[in-house]
Design an enzyme around this catalytic site. Sequence first.
Site, mmCIF file in Angstrom:
data_model
loop_
_atom_site.group_PDB
_atom_site.id
_atom_site.type_symbol
_atom_site.label_atom_id
_atom_site.label_comp_id
_atom_site.label_asym_id
_atom_site.label_seq_id
_atom_site.Cartn_x
_atom_site.Cartn_y
_atom_site.Cartn_z
ATOM 1 N N PRO A 2 0.832 -1.220 0.000
ATOM 2 C CA PRO A 2 0.000 0.000 0.000
ATOM 3 C C PRO A 2 0.859 1.260 0.000
ATOM 4 O O PRO A 2 1.782 1.386 0.789
ATOM 5 C CB PRO A 2 -0.799 -0.098 1.304
ATOM 6 C CG PRO A 2 -0.445 -1.377 1.933
ATOM 7 C CD PRO A 2 0.742 -1.966 1.244
ATOM 8 N N GLU A 3 0.558 2.139 -0.912
ATOM 9 C CA GLU A 3 1.236 3.432 -0.967
ATOM 10 C C GLU A 3 0.260 4.481 -0.419
ATOM 11 O O GLU A 3 -0.868 4.163 -0.048
ATOM 12 C CB GLU A 3 1.609 3.757 -2.416
ATOM 13 C CG GLU A 3 2.629 2.798 -3.003
ATOM 14 C CD GLU A 3 4.038 3.391 -3.033
ATOM 15 O OE1 GLU A 3 4.238 4.492 -2.482
ATOM 16 O OE2 GLU A 3 4.924 2.750 -3.593
ATOM 17 N N HIS A 90 -5.641 -14.388 9.718
ATOM 18 C CA HIS A 90 -4.919 -13.121 9.558
ATOM 19 C C HIS A 90 -5.758 -11.892 9.908
ATOM 20 O O HIS A 90 -5.322 -10.781 9.662
ATOM 21 C CB HIS A 90 -4.352 -12.953 8.134
ATOM 22 C CG HIS A 90 -3.601 -14.137 7.630
ATOM 23 N ND1 HIS A 90 -2.529 -14.677 8.302
ATOM 24 C CD2 HIS A 90 -3.772 -14.917 6.525
ATOM 25 C CE1 HIS A 90 -2.072 -15.719 7.635
ATOM 26 N NE2 HIS A 90 -2.817 -15.892 6.554
ATOM 27 N N ARG A 108 1.092 -11.071 5.918
ATOM 28 C CA ARG A 108 2.551 -11.065 6.098
ATOM 29 C C ARG A 108 2.979 -10.397 7.398
ATOM 30 O O ARG A 108 4.127 -10.493 7.804
ATOM 31 C CB ARG A 108 3.215 -10.388 4.899
ATOM 32 C CG ARG A 108 2.959 -11.177 3.626
ATOM 33 C CD ARG A 108 3.595 -10.547 2.422
ATOM 34 N NE ARG A 108 5.056 -10.592 2.509
ATOM 35 C CZ ARG A 108 5.856 -10.036 1.600
ATOM 36 N NH1 ARG A 108 5.339 -9.415 0.571
ATOM 37 N NH2 ARG A 108 7.166 -10.106 1.734
ATOM 38 N N ARG A 151 22.863 18.863 -2.574
ATOM 39 C CA ARG A 151 22.845 17.399 -2.439
ATOM 40 C C ARG A 151 23.312 16.742 -3.730
ATOM 41 O O ARG A 151 22.835 17.066 -4.814
ATOM 42 C CB ARG A 151 21.416 16.922 -2.090
ATOM 43 C CG ARG A 151 20.866 17.502 -0.789
ATOM 44 C CD ARG A 151 21.584 17.029 0.443
ATOM 45 N NE ARG A 151 21.452 15.607 0.694
ATOM 46 C CZ ARG A 151 20.536 15.066 1.502
ATOM 47 N NH1 ARG A 151 19.670 15.836 2.134
ATOM 48 N NH2 ARG A 151 20.495 13.764 1.677
#
Length: 271
Positions: A2-3, A90, A108, A151
Site C-alpha cells: 500500500p502506498e 490473519h 505477512r 545534495r
Amino acid sequence: MPELPEVETTVRGLALFLDGQRITRVAQNRPDMRFPFPEGMVQALTGATVTSLGRRAKYGLIHTDRETTLIFHLGMSGRWRIDPEADEKHDHLVIETAANRFALNDPRRFGYVDLVDTAQLQDWPAFSVMGPEPLGEELSVEHLRAALKGRKQAIKLLLLDQRIVAGLGNIYVCEALFRAGIHPRKAGGLVYRPALARLVPAIREVLAQSIEDGGSTLRDYARPDGELGYFATRFDVYGREGEACHRCDDGIIRRIVQGGRSTWFCPSCQG
Ligand SMILES: [Zn+2]
C-alpha cells in the site's frame, strides 16, 4: 504494497462507517503484528467514540474522544475488512461498533498499530522527523529547493527520503519525475527552480489521480465484506519497461536500479 493513495482511500472508506461511532468491542486475535500490540489497547478503545480519521504519510489515524489516537500502518499486505461475515485467518485486530465490524487483516504481518496521546502525535518517533505532506501546502518549491540544495545524491533517492517529503513511495516518485521531465539520476542539488516548479504539481497530480481512482472504488465498500486498501490505477512509467512512452513519439521506457530498487523512466522525456 500500500502506498499513500491506498492508505488515503482506506482512511476515507473507514471514515464512512467509523466516524462519530462508539467502539463497542475490541479483540486482539494474537499478541502482535510486526510489533506487539500496545499495552492496554483493548481497554483504551472499548467505549471510546471515534471523533475523526486522518492520515500522515502512509499511516492511518483514528482519533477518539479519549484524547488518544490509534495509528495503523498497513505494512506490505495489510487491509481493513468491513463487516466480514466471519473471522478469517490473519484478522489480527477486530473493532466493532453498534452497526459495523472492522478487521485489520495482514497475512505477512509487516503492518502494525500504536496508540498515542493525540496531543503528542507529532512527537511520535516516525512523525517527529518527517517532512511535509505531499498533498499539503507545506510542500513548496521553496521547501524542496532548501532540502535539495547542494545534495549530490540522485533526485529519485532524495524524494524517497521521508525527511524531505513524507509518504512518497517508489511508484509515485517514478511517476512524478516522469511528469516533471526530470532524469531520475540527476543530482538533487542540480534540480533547479523551473524543474522544481514542475515537480511540486507533478507530485500532487500523480497522487491525486490515484486517490481519485481509489475513491471511485469506494462504493464497493458499502457492500458487506468490503475490503479497503487496494485498487488498480494506470501508470505512465511504473512497471512499463520496454513499452512505448505515453507522452513522446520515440521514447521507450527504461528500467534502472537505484538504491536497490527499480526506477522506470523515459530517456526522451526525462533528459
Ligand atoms: Zn517519453
